[in-house]
Design a protein around this motif. Structure first.
Motif, PDB file in Angstrom:
ATOM      1  N   GLN A  13      -5.148  -4.727  13.737  1.00  0.00           N
ATOM      2  CA  GLN A  13      -5.705  -5.804  14.552  1.00  0.00           C
ATOM      3  C   GLN A  13      -5.866  -7.098  13.767  1.00  0.00           C
ATOM      4  OE1 GLN A  13      -6.626  -5.821  17.962  1.00  0.00           O
ATOM      5  NE2 GLN A  13      -5.459  -3.936  17.980  1.00  0.00           N
ATOM      6  N   HIS A  14      -6.249  -6.987  12.489  1.00  0.00           N
ATOM      7  CA  HIS A  14      -6.599  -8.182  11.716  1.00  0.00           C
ATOM      8  C   HIS A  14      -5.585  -8.549  10.638  1.00  0.00           C
ATOM      9  CE1 HIS A  14     -10.657  -8.447  13.478  1.00  0.00           C
ATOM     10  NE2 HIS A  14     -10.651  -7.124  13.439  1.00  0.00           N
ATOM     11  N   GLY A  15      -4.698  -7.613  10.286  1.00  0.00           N
ATOM     12  CA  GLY A  15      -3.801  -7.897   9.169  1.00  0.00           C
ATOM     13  C   GLY A  15      -4.552  -7.763   7.850  1.00  0.00           C
ATOM     14  N   LYS A  16      -3.835  -7.928   6.744  1.00  0.00           N
ATOM     15  CA  LYS A  16      -4.478  -7.752   5.443  1.00  0.00           C
ATOM     16  C   LYS A  16      -3.631  -8.395   4.356  1.00  0.00           C
ATOM     17  CE  LYS A  16      -6.837  -4.129   2.783  1.00  0.00           C
ATOM     18  NZ  LYS A  16      -6.347  -4.453   1.441  1.00  0.00           N
ATOM     19  N   LYS A  17      -4.274  -9.083   3.457  1.00  0.00           N
ATOM     20  CA  LYS A  17      -3.568  -9.721   2.347  1.00  0.00           C
ATOM     21  C   LYS A  17      -3.190  -8.684   1.310  1.00  0.00           C
ATOM     22  CE  LYS A  17      -3.931 -13.492  -1.005  1.00  0.00           C
ATOM     23  NZ  LYS A  17      -4.815 -14.548  -1.574  1.00  0.00           N
ATOM     24  N   GLN A  40       0.828  -1.214   0.000  1.00  0.00           N
ATOM     25  CA  GLN A  40       0.000   0.000   0.000  1.00  0.00           C
ATOM     26  C   GLN A  40       0.857   1.257   0.000  1.00  0.00           C
ATOM     27  OE1 GLN A  40      -3.273   0.342  -0.283  1.00  0.00           O
ATOM     28  NE2 GLN A  40      -3.146   2.564  -0.131  1.00  0.00           N
ATOM     29  N   ASP A  41       0.536   2.167  -0.911  1.00  0.00           N
ATOM     30  CA  ASP A  41       1.204   3.464  -1.000  1.00  0.00           C
ATOM     31  C   ASP A  41       0.446   4.429  -0.093  1.00  0.00           C
ATOM     32  OD1 ASP A  41       2.274   5.902  -1.617  1.00  0.00           O
ATOM     33  OD2 ASP A  41       2.055   5.704  -3.792  1.00  0.00           O
ATOM     34  N   GLY A  62       2.228 -10.515   0.199  1.00  0.00           N
ATOM     35  CA  GLY A  62       1.814 -11.607   1.082  1.00  0.00           C
ATOM     36  C   GLY A  62       0.873 -11.087   2.154  1.00  0.00           C
ATOM     37  N   LYS A  63       0.682 -11.861   3.191  1.00  0.00           N
ATOM     38  CA  LYS A  63      -0.262 -11.509   4.254  1.00  0.00           C
ATOM     39  C   LYS A  63       0.428 -10.622   5.282  1.00  0.00           C
ATOM     40  CE  LYS A  63      -4.174 -12.190   6.644  1.00  0.00           C
ATOM     41  NZ  LYS A  63      -3.934 -11.399   7.842  1.00  0.00           N
ATOM     42  N   MET A  64      -0.113  -9.407   5.451  1.00  0.00           N
ATOM     43  CA  MET A  64       0.367  -8.553   6.530  1.00  0.00           C
ATOM     44  C   MET A  64      -0.120  -9.140   7.844  1.00  0.00           C
ATOM     45  SD  MET A  64      -0.668  -4.605   7.284  1.00  0.00           S
ATOM     46  CE  MET A  64      -0.641  -3.982   8.965  1.00  0.00           C
ATOM     47  N   PRO A  65       0.772  -9.388   8.805  1.00  0.00           N
ATOM     48  CA  PRO A  65       0.346 -10.016  10.063  1.00  0.00           C
ATOM     49  C   PRO A  65      -0.430  -9.060  10.950  1.00  0.00           C
ATOM     50  CG  PRO A  65       2.648  -9.390  10.206  1.00  0.00           C
ATOM     51  CD  PRO A  65       2.220  -9.101   8.788  1.00  0.00           C
ATOM     52  N   SER A  66      -1.112  -9.632  11.921  1.00  0.00           N
ATOM     53  CA  SER A  66      -1.786  -8.814  12.930  1.00  0.00           C
ATOM     54  C   SER A  66      -0.753  -8.282  13.915  1.00  0.00           C
ATOM     55  CB  SER A  66      -2.820  -9.657  13.680  1.00  0.00           C
ATOM     56  OG  SER A  66      -3.270  -8.974  14.835  1.00  0.00           O
TER      57      SER A  66
END
Length: 297
Positions: free
Chosen positions: A263-267, A170-171, A271-275
């Motif tokens: 809190q939830h992270g985001k794909k 994300q920019d 890859g998957k951003m962790p919480s």
């Protein structure tokens, strides 16, 4: 005494001599310690038992032949005997199980001291003190704190300047691109745990999806498309600000967007951003929000 026995005894003696030599190389006061004596005895016992067991079973392999009733099943001509479980193995397993229960519940209880537990308690105490110290921090302090957190936790994927590493993440200089908005419109979204739940896919199609994406990506400025009112405003609000935190804010990185993402992270593309809910405190979350908002401004 056969050659195998001589070799085994020689190996055991070598282990014992090596153990004694290592202990003798230590401070002499250590040798008077009871725990050292017990450890020495254990080492000697292990060496002797290892040699004896090895000799017994190697000789048994050489002389014994398999016997007993064969099972009817076989695999490529290889069958199994219906022999009973060796009693020594069964008793050893039972003894190990009973010892593990004693060790876990009595010998070393689950609520006993542990270095990890002490560390966690210290972290909790420090975080509590940190929250109390900075609960009324001004915006300048929060921005400075947020920058430090960002550089440690976020810059690896989003870049030091928040540019998203040329589209890999994300920019933060912009809220969303047209392609990102179209992707959410076409595929739906349910990663951030907002109260209104999942945004269903295909909420708008064709030209309507295109004009909504262009309008949202442009900061929701200018004339609002009629298709936005029908497809989006029910959840995101006519102003796109998320109906007081019920759904994502489409206009800016507000506290709700940042909190739900952390809190939830985001794909994402990388890859998957962790919480981060167990990694940063509420004040740190607030500070990171202030810093990210400064990047978009």
């Amino acid at each position: 005494m056969n050659a195998l026995m001589i070799k085994a005894l020689g190996f055991a003696a070598l282990l014992i001599i090596a153990t004694i030599a290592v202990v003798n190389s230590l401070d002499m006061d250590v040798l008077a310690d009871d725990m050292t004596a017990i450890t020495m005895g254990g080492a000697i016992a292990v060496a002797t038992i290892t040699a004896g067991v090895a000799v017994k079973y190697i000789n048994q392999i050489k002389s014994d032949t398999a016997g007993g009733e064969l099972a009817e099943e076989n695999w490529d001509g290889i069958g199994e005997y219906k022999n009973e479980l060796p009693s020594g193995w069964a008793y050893s397993f039972l003894a190990l199980f009973l010892w593990s229960m004693w060790y876990g519940l009595i010998g070393y209880p689950v609520n006993a001291y542990s270095s990890i537990g002490e560390y966690n308690e210290e972290v909790i105490a420090y975080n509590k003190k940190f929250e109390e110290t900075h609960k009324n921090a001004d915006e300048a302090t929060l921005k400075e704190m947020g920058e430090s957190i960002y550089l440690v936790q976020c810059a690896q994927c989003h870049g030091n300047s928040g540019d998203g590493l040329s589209g890999r993440a994300q920019d933060f200089s912009t809220r969303m691109t047209k392609a990102q908005v179209l992707d959410v419109i076409n595929n739906g979204q349910n990663q951030l745990g907002y109260p209104l739940g999942m945004m269903p896919p295909a909420t708008a199609q064709g030209e309507h999806a295109e004009e909504i994406a262009a309008y949202v990506a442009g900061g929701m400025k200018g004339e609002q498309p009629a298709s936005y009112i029908g497809a989006c405003s029910g959840c995101h609000g006519a102003d796109g600000k998320g109906n007081g935190g019920m759904s994502p804010n489409l206009v800016e990185y507000d506290a709700a967007v940042m909190s739900h993402t952390l809190q939830h992270g985001k794909k994402g593309i990388l890859g998957k951003m962790p919480s981060f809910k167990t990694l940063i405190t509420p004040v740190q979350e607030k500070a990171l929000t202030v810093y990210v908002q400064s990047l978009s401004n």
